[in-house]
Enzyme design. Structure first.
Site, PDB file in Angstrom:
ATOM      1  N   TRP A   1     -94.357  48.751   7.428  1.00 36.33           N
ATOM      2  CA  TRP A   1     -94.768  47.770   8.320  1.00 36.33           C
ATOM      3  C   TRP A   1     -93.996  48.699   9.786  1.00 36.33           C
ATOM      4  CZ3 TRP A   1     -90.021  45.838  11.208  1.00 36.33           C
ATOM      5  CH2 TRP A   1     -90.470  45.254  12.428  1.00 36.33           C
TER       6      TRP A   1
ATOM      7  N   GLU B   1     -98.573  46.002   5.958  1.00 37.25           N
ATOM      8  CA  GLU B   1     -98.145  44.580   6.764  1.00 37.25           C
ATOM      9  C   GLU B   1     -98.520  44.472   8.013  1.00 37.25           C
ATOM     10  OE1 GLU B   1     -93.910  43.833   6.604  1.00 37.25           O
ATOM     11  OE2 GLU B   1     -94.180  41.510   6.821  1.00 37.25           O
TER      12      GLU B   1
ATOM     13  N   LYS C   1     -98.679  41.949  11.623  1.00 33.11           N
ATOM     14  CA  LYS C   1     -97.841  41.057  12.357  1.00 33.11           C
ATOM     15  C   LYS C   1     -98.412  40.411  13.586  1.00 33.11           C
ATOM     16  CE  LYS C   1     -93.101  40.419  13.696  1.00 33.11           C
ATOM     17  NZ  LYS C   1     -91.766  41.216  13.611  1.00 33.11           N
TER      18      LYS C   1
ATOM     19  N   ASP D   1     -97.278  38.485   5.655  1.00 31.18           N
ATOM     20  CA  ASP D   1     -96.077  37.842   5.540  1.00 31.18           C
ATOM     21  C   ASP D   1     -96.197  36.744   6.396  1.00 31.18           C
ATOM     22  OD1 ASP D   1     -93.697  36.918   7.139  1.00 31.18           O
ATOM     23  OD2 ASP D   1     -92.852  38.971   6.532  1.00 31.18           O
TER      24      ASP D   1
ATOM     25  N   HIS E   1     -96.081  35.977  10.162  1.00 34.67           N
ATOM     26  CA  HIS E   1     -96.664  36.878  10.970  1.00 34.67           C
ATOM     27  C   HIS E   1     -98.004  36.484  11.488  1.00 34.67           C
ATOM     28  CE1 HIS E   1     -94.110  40.659   9.713  1.00 34.67           C
ATOM     29  NE2 HIS E   1     -93.383  39.433  10.025  1.00 34.67           N
TER      30      HIS E   1
ATOM     31  N   HIS F   1     -95.034  38.748   1.674  1.00 38.49           N
ATOM     32  CA  HIS F   1     -93.683  38.438   2.182  1.00 38.49           C
ATOM     33  C   HIS F   1     -93.645  36.952   2.224  1.00 38.49           C
ATOM     34  CE1 HIS F   1     -92.336  42.645   3.793  1.00 38.49           C
ATOM     35  NE2 HIS F   1     -92.354  42.601   2.237  1.00 38.49           N
TER      36      HIS F   1
ATOM     37  N   ASP G   1     -91.505  34.051  14.029  1.00 35.35           N
ATOM     38  CA  ASP G   1     -90.987  34.559  12.821  1.00 35.35           C
ATOM     39  C   ASP G   1     -89.610  34.641  12.483  1.00 35.35           C
ATOM     40  OD1 ASP G   1     -91.441  36.377  10.746  1.00 35.35           O
ATOM     41  OD2 ASP G   1     -91.554  38.173  12.026  1.00 35.35           O
TER      42      ASP G   1
ATOM     43  N   ASP H   1     -87.786  33.956  10.066  1.00 34.77           N
ATOM     44  CA  ASP H   1     -86.965  34.532   8.625  1.00 34.77           C
ATOM     45  C   ASP H   1     -86.191  33.386   8.011  1.00 34.77           C
ATOM     46  OD1 ASP H   1     -88.930  36.847   7.857  1.00 34.77           O
ATOM     47  OD2 ASP H   1     -88.133  37.349  10.047  1.00 34.77           O
TER      48      ASP H   1
ATOM     49  N   ASP I   1     -88.967  37.852   1.907  1.00 32.94           N
ATOM     50  CA  ASP I   1     -88.521  38.482   3.148  1.00 32.94           C
ATOM     51  C   ASP I   1     -87.906  37.536   4.201  1.00 32.94           C
ATOM     52  OD1 ASP I   1     -88.136  40.027   5.428  1.00 32.94           O
ATOM     53  OD2 ASP I   1     -90.423  40.344   5.935  1.00 32.94           O
TER      54      ASP I   1
HETATM   55  C1  RNT Z   1     -90.669  42.283   9.932  1.00 34.15           C
HETATM   56  C2  RNT Z   1     -91.391  42.517   8.774  1.00 34.15           C
HETATM   57  C3  RNT Z   1     -90.548  43.420   7.817  1.00 34.15           C
HETATM   58  C4  RNT Z   1     -89.393  43.117   7.808  1.00 34.15           C
HETATM   59  C5  RNT Z   1     -88.648  44.065   6.619  1.00 34.15           C
HETATM   60  C6  RNT Z   1     -87.075  44.050   6.615  1.00 34.15           C
HETATM   61  O1  RNT Z   1     -91.115  41.485  10.628  1.00 34.15           O
HETATM   62  O2  RNT Z   1     -91.580  41.193   8.205  1.00 34.15           O
HETATM   63  O3  RNT Z   1     -91.351  43.343   6.534  1.00 34.15           O
HETATM   64  O4  RNT Z   1     -88.805  41.999   7.792  1.00 34.15           O
HETATM   65  O5  RNT Z   1     -89.088  45.095   6.484  1.00 34.15           O
HETATM   66 ZN    ZN Z   2     -92.242  41.048   6.308  1.00 34.93          ZN
END
Ligand code: RNT
Ligand code: ZN
Length: 417
Positions: A183, A224, A226, A258, A261, A285, A293, A295, A325
């Protein structure tokens, strides 16, 4: 009633629906969930002491975060004791452990810098997953694999290649394939003049990284995508279309989705079936995006359950790599791990305890009234009794009992940091 008795009772109820609970529990036990080391220290790592960059952010300053490899490993251990089932540990390149005063920049990382992690994983019979770290580094202040500055770009290409070698070392040492996820944060805050150029360079950089010789049965390279990062609102080079098309055209690469994303009403659960149709393997993720995003810790919410259902009912347990994640610095970080991991597993159990064949039949027969009724009734079936028994079988604390251990650890260990 004992946990066992409650389990037996639940078994009868599920049996009426044609669900075999013992089988569900056996399957659940075997599904590895990859636990991200970076929840333990707010994505800082050990190879730098600068801020977290790359348009991602941890918020909160709950005391007790890990500062050293020993602290982080002890914290991970604490969490692992409270989580049933198969697990992997997911680490980032910035978690390299340097010994005897030596140091290596990201492009010069070697397997030996991760020997301690390998030892840790092997002692616990677990596999390791890996991530190159294309952020939180002076050379990542602007761009990494999309950089128009050839020197910078080559630095990060070397980093990617180094990480493939480290991933292969993980796989060889642990005997378990390593999922390596790429990523990059690269993008623009405001409307760019050239959207193609950075993507051309990103594609070429990935091609160069993958051009080294490595064993594709041991290292699974993921890309990955985004939608945007903080300060990068206008454009992200590694968009969904970029990643999806790149992996479709590049033998041996895997798409990673993810669920933070995408645009807020887009659901990863709805994407999984299409991705499975055109990819041998799919990586996830799992996170909880709140308005962006953000998290947040994974909850047992509708989307997590829906994601789990897609994995289970499409017979894709062996084809989907599940990693978590998220990074919440506002609460006890060990509790954050345990809640998220147990919730992912509960979501999988929920899916495994559903009469999936019957539900599909109802859909195909157009019996939507009955389908809705049954899906809703299922929500109050005694899954908790099955979960509790499963925890007991796995020798981890049942229900909220695990929190006592976390509290004690906070008092004795975390508060002294
Ligand atoms: C960032 C991505 C990525 C990170 C990690 C730490 O938006 O989701 O995967 O969160 O690699
Ligand atoms: Zn991620």
């Amino acid at each position: 009633m004992t946990t066992r008795e409650r389990y037996e009772y639940a078994k009868h109820m599920y049996a009426e629906l044609g669900v075999e609970v013992d089988k569900a529990v056996e399957t659940l036990k075997s599904i590895p969930v990859s636990m991200h080391c970076w929840q333990g220290d707010d994505v800082v790592g050990f190879d730098q002491d600068g801020p977290l960059t790359g348009g991602i952010q941890t918020t909160g300053n709950y005391p007790g975060k890990a500062h050293t490899p020993e602290e982080l490993m002890n914290d991970i251990d604490m969490a692992l004791k409270l989580i049933p089932g198969a697990k992997k540990i997911n680490i980032h390149a910035c978690y390299a452990i340097f010994e005897n005063g030596e140091k290596a920049d990201r492009d010069a990382l070697e397997p030996k810098h991760f020997a301690k992690w390998v030892e840790f994983a092997k002692e616990r019979g677990m596999g390791l997953d890996f991530n190159p770290t294309f952020f939180s580094h002076p050379k990542a202040d602007e761009y990494t694999l999309t950089s128009p500055d050839e020197e910078i770009r080559q630095f990060w290409i070397r980093h990617g290649q180094a990480c493939i070698r480290i991933s292969q070392y993980f796989a060889e040492e642990t005997g378990i394939p390593c999922v390596m996820n790429v990523w990059i944060p690269d993008g623009f805050k405001d409307i760019p003049a050239d959207r193609l150029g950075p993507r051309v360079r990103y594609k070429d950089s990935l091609d160069q990284i993958l051009s080294i010789d490595y064993d594709k049965s041991k290292v699974y390279v993921c890309v990955e995508s985004k939608v945007f990062g903080i300060g990068l609102e206008a454009y992200t080079a590694g968009s969904a279309e970029f990643a999806q098309n790149y992996v479709a055209k590049t033998e041996g690469t895997i798409p990673l989705m993810d669920n933070g994303h995408y645009h807020p009403t887009e659901m990863v659960s709805d994407k999984i079936s299409s991705m499975l149709l055109f990819n041998e393997k799919v990586a996830l993720h799992v996170t909880r995006p709140m308005r962006w995003d953000s998290d947040h810790v994974v909850l047992l919410d509708d989307e997590t359950k829906e994601i789990a259902k897609e994995i289970v009912r499409n017979d894709a347990i062996d084809r989907v790599f599940i990693a978590l994640d998220y990074f919440d610095a506002s609460i006890n970080r060990i509790s954050a791990w345990v809640v998220g991991m147990r919730n992912m597993q509960k979501a999988l159990l929920y899916a495994l305890l559903s009469p999936n064949k019957k539900l599909k039949e109802l859909q195909d027969q157009g019996k939507f009234t009955e389908l809705m009724m049954l899906q809703e009734e299922l929500k109050t079936y005694p899954m908790g009794d099955v979960w509790d028994y499963y925890c007991e079988l796995e020798n981890v604390p049942v229900r909220s009992a695990w929190f006592e251990d976390v509290k004690k650890y906070e008092e004795e260990v975390l508060s002294a940091r």
